[in-house]
Design a protein around this motif. Structure first.
Motif, PDB file in Angstrom:
ATOM      1  N   GLU A   1       8.322  -3.625  -1.697  1.00 38.70           N
ATOM      2  CA  GLU A   1       7.433  -3.931  -2.818  1.00 38.70           C
ATOM      3  C   GLU A   1       6.633  -2.723  -3.284  1.00 38.70           C
ATOM      4  O   GLU A   1       5.883  -2.828  -4.253  1.00 38.70           O
ATOM      5  N   ASP A   2       6.736  -1.615  -2.571  1.00 35.26           N
ATOM      6  CA  ASP A   2       5.996  -0.402  -2.901  1.00 35.26           C
ATOM      7  C   ASP A   2       4.507  -0.700  -3.051  1.00 35.26           C
ATOM      8  O   ASP A   2       3.863  -0.300  -4.018  1.00 35.26           O
ATOM      9  N   GLY A   3       3.995  -1.437  -2.085  1.00 39.89           N
ATOM     10  CA  GLY A   3       2.582  -1.801  -2.075  1.00 39.89           C
ATOM     11  C   GLY A   3       2.346  -2.857  -1.017  1.00 39.89           C
ATOM     12  O   GLY A   3       3.183  -3.047  -0.132  1.00 39.89           O
ATOM     13  N   PRO A   4       1.215  -3.558  -1.107  1.00 42.99           N
ATOM     14  CA  PRO A   4       0.927  -4.596  -0.107  1.00 42.99           C
ATOM     15  C   PRO A   4       2.045  -5.632  -0.027  1.00 42.99           C
ATOM     16  O   PRO A   4       2.699  -5.952  -1.025  1.00 42.99           O
TER      17      PRO A   4
ATOM     18  N   SER B   1      -1.606  -5.098   4.073  1.00 40.76           N
ATOM     19  CA  SER B   1      -1.270  -3.687   4.271  1.00 40.76           C
ATOM     20  C   SER B   1      -1.575  -3.315   5.711  1.00 40.76           C
ATOM     21  O   SER B   1      -2.570  -3.780   6.287  1.00 40.76           O
TER      22      SER B   1
ATOM     23  N   GLN C   1       6.316  -3.714   2.634  1.00 38.47           N
ATOM     24  CA  GLN C   1       5.573  -2.702   1.877  1.00 38.47           C
ATOM     25  C   GLN C   1       6.525  -1.694   1.251  1.00 38.47           C
ATOM     26  O   GLN C   1       6.276  -1.219   0.138  1.00 38.47           O
TER      27      GLN C   1
ATOM     28  N   LYS D   1      -3.324 -10.229  -3.262  1.00 35.08           N
ATOM     29  CA  LYS D   1      -2.696  -8.905  -3.351  1.00 35.08           C
ATOM     30  C   LYS D   1      -1.701  -8.696  -2.224  1.00 35.08           C
ATOM     31  O   LYS D   1      -0.663  -8.104  -2.432  1.00 35.08           O
TER      32      LYS D   1
END
Length: 143
Positions: free
Chosen positions: A18-21, A60, A15, A57
């Motif tokens: 990738e700055d996200g899921p 998380s 996370q 996606k």
């Protein structure tokens, strides 16, 4: 730390990368397992309320998963720092990865009393480098 904790730690790092899921591919690369294995474990972690997963996606961490991942990464950092700075093990990262799944919280706490760990640990862990950004390795160790 168990296998679930290793996955939670990997999701935490993915996370950040990738700055996200966290994508299945990134997790498979970090853990050196197949994407099918990642999908199977993500399902188990989701059933336990540690991960939210959205198809296409990624995964998380939930608040509980984030806490466990943070603890798992801290344990890894303790082992890594002990191996590098106290025992001067050259292949300290490989050894830390091997030990993180078998060491219990009591041993990690006792090792932590021996090492000089920064207060911001494990937030100072650089996910891209796969190492603590503040870890100084002695002459006997090489990365």
């Amino acid at each position: 730390m168990n296998t679930a904790d290793q996955y939670l730690k990997a999701i935490y790092l993915a996370q950040r990368i990738e700055d996200g899921p966290a994508s299945t591919g990134t997790l498979a690369d970090l853990l050196e397992v197949s994407p099918a294995s990642v999908n199977e474990m993500i399902g188990k972690l989701e059933d336990r309320g540690l991960v939210d997963h959205e198809k296409y996606k990624g995964a998380s961490l939930t608040d509980e998963g984030l806490g466990r991942a943070h603890d798992a990464l801290q344990t890894y950092c303790i082992i890594e720092r002990f191996l590098a700075n106290v025992l001067e093990v050259e292949e300290y990262q490989d050894e830390a990865r091997a030990l993180e799944s078998v060491i219990d919280d009591t041993v990690a706490e006792r090792l932590d009393t021996i090492i000089d760990r920064p207060g911001e640990c494990p937030d100072c862990f650089d996910a891209d480098r796969d190492a603590c950004e503040r870890l100084e390795v002695g002459d006997g160790c090489a990365d």
